[in-house]
Write a protein that holds these residues in place. Structure first.
Motif, PDB file in Angstrom:
ATOM      1  N   GLY A  59      -8.204  56.811 -37.376  1.00 37.39           N
ATOM      2  CA  GLY A  59      -8.291  57.562 -38.622  1.00 37.39           C
ATOM      3  C   GLY A  59      -9.526  58.432 -38.752  1.00 37.39           C
ATOM      4  O   GLY A  59      -9.654  59.199 -39.708  1.00 37.39           O
ATOM      5  N   ARG A  60     -10.449  58.329 -37.799  1.00 36.64           N
ATOM      6  CA  ARG A  60     -11.674  59.123 -37.844  1.00 36.64           C
ATOM      7  C   ARG A  60     -11.840  59.976 -36.581  1.00 36.64           C
ATOM      8  O   ARG A  60     -12.946  60.314 -36.190  1.00 36.64           O
ATOM      9  N   ALA A 136      -3.783  49.326 -37.540  1.00 34.48           N
ATOM     10  CA  ALA A 136      -5.026  50.019 -37.858  1.00 34.48           C
ATOM     11  C   ALA A 136      -6.187  49.041 -37.912  1.00 34.48           C
ATOM     12  O   ALA A 136      -6.047  47.902 -38.364  1.00 34.48           O
ATOM     13  N   ARG A 165      -9.355  64.055 -48.196  1.00 31.02           N
ATOM     14  CA  ARG A 165      -8.380  63.090 -48.706  1.00 31.02           C
ATOM     15  C   ARG A 165      -7.848  62.231 -47.568  1.00 31.02           C
ATOM     16  O   ARG A 165      -7.821  62.627 -46.408  1.00 31.02           O
ATOM     17  N   LYS A 166      -7.438  61.025 -47.956  1.00 30.65           N
ATOM     18  CA  LYS A 166      -6.861  60.092 -47.005  1.00 30.65           C
ATOM     19  C   LYS A 166      -5.369  60.380 -46.903  1.00 30.65           C
ATOM     20  O   LYS A 166      -4.658  60.408 -47.898  1.00 30.65           O
ATOM     21  N   ASP A 168      -1.382  59.861 -45.934  1.00 31.18           N
ATOM     22  CA  ASP A 168      -0.447  58.735 -46.021  1.00 31.18           C
ATOM     23  C   ASP A 168       0.089  58.447 -44.620  1.00 31.18           C
ATOM     24  O   ASP A 168       1.214  58.784 -44.276  1.00 31.18           O
ATOM     25  N   SER A 169      -0.761  57.822 -43.802  1.00 31.94           N
ATOM     26  CA  SER A 169      -0.419  57.536 -42.409  1.00 31.94           C
ATOM     27  C   SER A 169      -0.853  56.114 -42.075  1.00 31.94           C
ATOM     28  O   SER A 169      -1.646  55.499 -42.796  1.00 31.94           O
ATOM     29  N   TRP A 170      -0.332  55.597 -40.983  1.00 29.80           N
ATOM     30  CA  TRP A 170      -0.613  54.198 -40.622  1.00 29.80           C
ATOM     31  C   TRP A 170      -2.107  53.935 -40.437  1.00 29.80           C
ATOM     32  O   TRP A 170      -2.587  52.819 -40.648  1.00 29.80           O
ATOM     33  N   ASP A 171      -2.858  54.986 -40.052  1.00 32.45           N
ATOM     34  CA  ASP A 171      -4.271  54.813 -39.725  1.00 32.45           C
ATOM     35  C   ASP A 171      -5.219  55.212 -40.849  1.00 32.45           C
ATOM     36  O   ASP A 171      -6.427  55.186 -40.667  1.00 32.45           O
ATOM     37  N   ASP A 172      -4.667  55.580 -42.025  1.00 31.91           N
ATOM     38  CA  ASP A 172      -5.506  56.066 -43.141  1.00 31.91           C
ATOM     39  C   ASP A 172      -6.379  57.238 -42.696  1.00 31.91           C
ATOM     40  O   ASP A 172      -7.565  57.321 -43.020  1.00 31.91           O
ATOM     41  N   TRP A 174      -8.512  60.402 -42.301  1.00 29.48           N
ATOM     42  CA  TRP A 174      -9.281  61.172 -43.269  1.00 29.48           C
ATOM     43  C   TRP A 174      -9.277  62.642 -42.880  1.00 29.48           C
ATOM     44  O   TRP A 174      -9.684  63.005 -41.769  1.00 29.48           O
TER      45      TRP A 174
END
Length: 217
Positions: A59-60, A136, A165-166, A168-172, A174
């Protein structure tokens, strides 16, 4: 009409076009956000001695190629044949990196040999700890295995921004917004992964890597 997912998975042209769009947006974010980058000089010092393993939460991953000091060391990024993976691979290629596709369903012996050849030539490896499909924030075996094989320093990366914004995905994942302020962190994982490691030690290492990634998330 084939779905966008299928087009991205099977068409390098489609992935490349979307990578150019995404790359333009992320370039704007990188140029207009006031970044504070931690640990960069220490990372460069390690790179002066040879390649490293760079690990991050899925997610990053978006800003990692913009913060990696490419002039101090090449980076081979590992990606999977997923829509996000194919686009990320195309974007990294456009930026001058050397991405390599890995399968999560079959053997990667040939690819692993090619990657190790790149490491011997001085290229670092960049990968997600929990990708490509999660769960995740759980460290999979792959980064620990690469740390064991490489026997080189392991660095963890993350970033945060004041705007965004975060998804809407499995990994959040960003997604940053242009302008505002941001913080990017490179931090060395002070653990040694021996060439031979038993199951109990492997779980301790997994917990330690997760702890560091969570601390900079």
């Amino acid at each position: 009409m084939p779905s966008l997912r299928r087009r991205l998975e099977h068409s390098p042209a489609a992935a490349g076009a979307l990578a150019r769009l995404a790359g333009g947006y992320l370039w704007l974010c990188n140029r207009t956000i006031r970044w504070e980058v931690e640990g960069l000089e220490e990372l460069k010092a390690d790179l002066a001695d040879g390649p490293v393993l760079l690990v991050m939460w899925h997610g990053r991953l978006l800003m990692a190629p913009y913060h990696w000091p490419l002039s101090d060391g090449q980076l081979t990024s590992l990606y999977a044949r997923s829509p996000v993976g194919r686009v990320a691979g195309a974007l990294h290629r456009q930026m001058g990196y050397t991405p390599m596709e890995m399968s999560d369903r079959s053997s990667n012996i040939a690819q692993s040999r090619a990657i190790l050849k790149r490491v011997k030539e001085g290229a670092s490896i960049g990968m997600t700890a929990d990708g490509p499909t999660g769960p995740a924030f759980e460290v999979k075996d792959a980064p620990l295995e690469w740390a064991r094989v490489m026997q080189r320093p392991v660095w963890c990366y993350s970033f945060e921004t004041s705007g965004g914004r975060k998804l809407d995905s499995w990994d959040d994942m960003w997604l940053p917004k242009p302008f505002g302020s941001g913080r990017a962190v490179f931090r060395r994982w002070e653990a040694e992964v021996p060439r031979k490691v038993d199951a109990e030690a492997l779980e301790r290492l997994r917990s330690g890597m997760k702890g560091l990634l969570d601390s900079i998330y």
